[in-house]
Design a protein around this motif. Structure first.
Motif, PDB file in Angstrom:
ATOM      1  N   LYS A  83      79.858  61.652  11.642  1.00 13.49           N
ATOM      2  CA  LYS A  83      79.649  61.765  10.187  1.00 13.49           C
ATOM      3  C   LYS A  83      80.236  63.082   9.682  1.00 13.49           C
ATOM      4  O   LYS A  83      80.928  63.112   8.657  1.00 13.49           O
ATOM      5  CB  LYS A  83      78.153  61.685   9.868  1.00 13.49           C
ATOM      6  CG  LYS A  83      77.797  61.984   8.427  1.00 13.49           C
ATOM      7  CD  LYS A  83      77.834  60.745   7.568  1.00 13.49           C
ATOM      8  CE  LYS A  83      77.246  61.025   6.198  1.00 13.49           C
ATOM      9  NZ  LYS A  83      78.278  61.231   5.201  1.00 13.49           N
ATOM     10  N   GLN A  84      79.974  64.164  10.423  1.00 12.86           N
ATOM     11  CA  GLN A  84      80.532  65.465  10.036  1.00 12.86           C
ATOM     12  C   GLN A  84      82.063  65.447  10.120  1.00 12.86           C
ATOM     13  O   GLN A  84      82.743  65.992   9.248  1.00 12.86           O
ATOM     14  CB  GLN A  84      79.965  66.559  10.931  1.00 12.86           C
ATOM     15  CG  GLN A  84      78.494  66.824  10.699  1.00 12.86           C
ATOM     16  CD  GLN A  84      77.912  67.789  11.717  1.00 12.86           C
ATOM     17  OE1 GLN A  84      78.580  68.195  12.670  1.00 12.86           O
ATOM     18  NE2 GLN A  84      76.644  68.152  11.522  1.00 12.86           N
ATOM     19  N   LYS A  85      82.573  64.805  11.153  1.00 18.22           N
ATOM     20  CA  LYS A  85      84.027  64.707  11.319  1.00 18.22           C
ATOM     21  C   LYS A  85      84.637  63.903  10.175  1.00 18.22           C
ATOM     22  O   LYS A  85      85.674  64.286   9.622  1.00 18.22           O
ATOM     23  CB  LYS A  85      84.332  64.048  12.667  1.00 18.22           C
ATOM     24  CG  LYS A  85      85.780  63.994  13.025  1.00 18.22           C
ATOM     25  CD  LYS A  85      85.953  63.401  14.419  1.00 18.22           C
ATOM     26  CE  LYS A  85      87.402  63.303  14.809  1.00 18.22           C
ATOM     27  NZ  LYS A  85      87.574  62.723  16.153  1.00 18.22           N
ATOM     28  N   GLY A 135      91.586  65.705   3.164  1.00 22.81           N
ATOM     29  CA  GLY A 135      92.619  64.750   2.746  1.00 22.81           C
ATOM     30  C   GLY A 135      93.432  64.234   3.923  1.00 22.81           C
ATOM     31  O   GLY A 135      94.652  64.110   3.829  1.00 22.81           O
ATOM     32  N   ALA A 136      92.766  63.920   5.016  1.00 18.30           N
ATOM     33  CA  ALA A 136      93.454  63.428   6.213  1.00 18.30           C
ATOM     34  C   ALA A 136      94.052  62.050   5.952  1.00 18.30           C
ATOM     35  O   ALA A 136      93.779  61.420   4.928  1.00 18.30           O
ATOM     36  CB  ALA A 136      92.467  63.359   7.380  1.00 18.30           C
ATOM     37  N   GLU A 137      94.857  61.599   6.908  1.00 19.53           N
ATOM     38  CA  GLU A 137      95.491  60.294   6.780  1.00 19.53           C
ATOM     39  C   GLU A 137      94.436  59.189   6.748  1.00 19.53           C
ATOM     40  O   GLU A 137      93.361  59.316   7.332  1.00 19.53           O
ATOM     41  CB  GLU A 137      96.438  60.049   7.949  1.00 19.53           C
ATOM     42  CG  GLU A 137      97.637  60.962   7.956  1.00 19.53           C
ATOM     43  CD  GLU A 137      98.591  60.622   9.080  1.00 19.53           C
ATOM     44  OE1 GLU A 137      98.580  59.465   9.560  1.00 19.53           O
ATOM     45  OE2 GLU A 137      99.350  61.512   9.461  1.00 19.53           O
ATOM     46  N   ASN A 138      94.788  58.108   6.058  1.00 23.62           N
ATOM     47  CA  ASN A 138      93.863  56.985   5.933  1.00 23.62           C
ATOM     48  C   ASN A 138      93.469  56.415   7.293  1.00 23.62           C
ATOM     49  O   ASN A 138      92.339  55.982   7.488  1.00 23.62           O
ATOM     50  CB  ASN A 138      94.455  55.885   5.063  1.00 23.62           C
ATOM     51  CG  ASN A 138      94.437  56.251   3.602  1.00 23.62           C
ATOM     52  OD1 ASN A 138      93.650  57.087   3.173  1.00 23.62           O
ATOM     53  ND2 ASN A 138      95.322  55.629   2.835  1.00 23.62           N
ATOM     54  N   TRP A 139      94.410  56.387   8.248  1.00 21.08           N
ATOM     55  CA  TRP A 139      94.109  55.846   9.572  1.00 21.08           C
ATOM     56  C   TRP A 139      93.008  56.662  10.243  1.00 21.08           C
ATOM     57  O   TRP A 139      92.096  56.096  10.850  1.00 21.08           O
ATOM     58  CB  TRP A 139      95.367  55.842  10.446  1.00 21.08           C
ATOM     59  CG  TRP A 139      95.098  55.208  11.784  1.00 21.08           C
ATOM     60  CD1 TRP A 139      95.202  53.889  12.076  1.00 21.08           C
ATOM     61  CD2 TRP A 139      94.652  55.851  12.968  1.00 21.08           C
ATOM     62  NE1 TRP A 139      94.841  53.663  13.379  1.00 21.08           N
ATOM     63  CE2 TRP A 139      94.493  54.863  13.951  1.00 21.08           C
ATOM     64  CE3 TRP A 139      94.353  57.168  13.299  1.00 21.08           C
ATOM     65  CZ2 TRP A 139      94.071  55.135  15.241  1.00 21.08           C
ATOM     66  CZ3 TRP A 139      93.920  57.445  14.589  1.00 21.08           C
ATOM     67  CH2 TRP A 139      93.789  56.446  15.537  1.00 21.08           C
ATOM     68  N   ASP A 140      93.094  57.993  10.160  1.00 20.53           N
ATOM     69  CA  ASP A 140      92.080  58.857  10.765  1.00 20.53           C
ATOM     70  C   ASP A 140      90.704  58.605  10.148  1.00 20.53           C
ATOM     71  O   ASP A 140      89.697  58.524  10.847  1.00 20.53           O
ATOM     72  CB  ASP A 140      92.444  60.338  10.602  1.00 20.53           C
ATOM     73  CG  ASP A 140      93.625  60.751  11.467  1.00 20.53           C
ATOM     74  OD1 ASP A 140      93.786  60.156  12.564  1.00 20.53           O
ATOM     75  OD2 ASP A 140      94.367  61.658  11.062  1.00 20.53           O
ATOM     76  N   ILE A 141      90.678  58.483   8.842  1.00 23.06           N
ATOM     77  CA  ILE A 141      89.414  58.249   8.135  1.00 23.06           C
ATOM     78  C   ILE A 141      88.845  56.885   8.523  1.00 23.06           C
ATOM     79  O   ILE A 141      87.658  56.766   8.851  1.00 23.06           O
ATOM     80  CB  ILE A 141      89.618  58.354   6.609  1.00 23.06           C
ATOM     81  CG1 ILE A 141      89.968  59.812   6.240  1.00 23.06           C
ATOM     82  CG2 ILE A 141      88.382  57.882   5.863  1.00 23.06           C
ATOM     83  CD1 ILE A 141      90.397  60.000   4.795  1.00 23.06           C
ATOM     84  N   LYS A 142      89.709  55.865   8.499  1.00 25.17           N
ATOM     85  CA  LYS A 142      89.254  54.511   8.829  1.00 25.17           C
ATOM     86  C   LYS A 142      88.766  54.428  10.277  1.00 25.17           C
ATOM     87  O   LYS A 142      87.715  53.836  10.559  1.00 25.17           O
ATOM     88  CB  LYS A 142      90.390  53.524   8.601  1.00 25.17           C
ATOM     89  CG  LYS A 142      90.009  52.079   8.833  1.00 25.17           C
ATOM     90  CD  LYS A 142      91.176  51.150   8.560  1.00 25.17           C
ATOM     91  CE  LYS A 142      90.806  49.715   8.885  1.00 25.17           C
ATOM     92  NZ  LYS A 142      91.929  48.809   8.683  1.00 25.17           N
ATOM     93  N   ASN A 143      89.505  55.023  11.187  1.00 23.94           N
ATOM     94  CA  ASN A 143      89.135  54.996  12.603  1.00 23.94           C
ATOM     95  C   ASN A 143      87.813  55.726  12.842  1.00 23.94           C
ATOM     96  O   ASN A 143      86.942  55.231  13.572  1.00 23.94           O
ATOM     97  CB  ASN A 143      90.255  55.610  13.451  1.00 23.94           C
ATOM     98  CG  ASN A 143      90.020  55.406  14.925  1.00 23.94           C
ATOM     99  OD1 ASN A 143      89.638  54.330  15.347  1.00 23.94           O
ATOM    100  ND2 ASN A 143      90.264  56.453  15.704  1.00 23.94           N
ATOM    101  N   THR A 144      87.651  56.870  12.230  1.00 27.63           N
ATOM    102  CA  THR A 144      86.403  57.628  12.384  1.00 27.63           C
ATOM    103  C   THR A 144      85.234  56.858  11.773  1.00 27.63           C
ATOM    104  O   THR A 144      84.147  56.827  12.347  1.00 27.63           O
ATOM    105  CB  THR A 144      86.538  59.022  11.735  1.00 27.63           C
ATOM    106  OG1 THR A 144      87.662  59.699  12.307  1.00 27.63           O
ATOM    107  CG2 THR A 144      85.290  59.853  11.965  1.00 27.63           C
ATOM    108  N   ARG A 145      85.468  56.222  10.643  1.00 30.16           N
ATOM    109  CA  ARG A 145      84.418  55.415  10.006  1.00 30.16           C
ATOM    110  C   ARG A 145      84.014  54.251  10.926  1.00 30.16           C
ATOM    111  O   ARG A 145      82.830  53.965  11.089  1.00 30.16           O
ATOM    112  CB  ARG A 145      84.884  54.899   8.658  1.00 30.16           C
ATOM    113  CG  ARG A 145      83.792  54.162   7.901  1.00 30.16           C
ATOM    114  CD  ARG A 145      84.193  53.829   6.472  1.00 30.16           C
ATOM    115  NE  ARG A 145      84.085  55.049   5.659  1.00 30.16           N
ATOM    116  CZ  ARG A 145      85.019  55.509   4.840  1.00 30.16           C
ATOM    117  NH1 ARG A 145      86.143  54.859   4.696  1.00 30.16           N
ATOM    118  NH2 ARG A 145      84.838  56.605   4.148  1.00 30.16           N
TER     119      ARG A 145
END
Length: 110
Positions: A36-38, A46-56
């Motif tokens: 969650k913190q990550k 403003g990281a890449e969408n892939w990073d956000i989606k993968n972390t989610r």
């Protein structure tokens, strides 16, 4: 095998299972908080969408594991409680395995 010996074995098994599930549940909770913190950091930076989606996705999987282990821990705790009640009728109150099982039950309840 005597009744006391089988009760000791039962207590040891039930207490071990409950303790393992308690540790597993806490580990998944910490992992979920860390993800969650990550995720929050990725969103803020403003990281890449892939990073956000993968972390989610990883965070959601951790959440499912928290729920699953919590459910299994509830069952294991109930089994341990029942084993303790059955053992208290047969074993002396100063029995080591009984005291250990009671300690683990109290630790889970915290």
């Amino acid at each position: 095998m005597s009744d006391a010996t089988s009760l000791h074995r039962l207590l040891k098994i039930k207490a071990g299972a409950a303790k393992r599930l308690m540790k597993e549940n806490r580990l998944y909770q910490k992992e979920e908080e860390s993800l969650k913190q990550k995720l929050d950091k990725f969103i803020a930076d403003g990281a890449e969408n892939w990073d956000i989606k993968n972390t989610r996705n990883m965070m959601e999987e951790s959440h499912r594991l928290v729920e699953d282990t919590a459910k299994r821990l509830g069952g294991a705790t109930q089994d341990l409680r029942e084993a303790i009640v059955a053992s208290q009728k047969v074993l002396p109150s100063d029995d080591v395995e009984l005291a250990t099982a009671n300690g683990i039950l109290q630790e889970i309840s915290i």
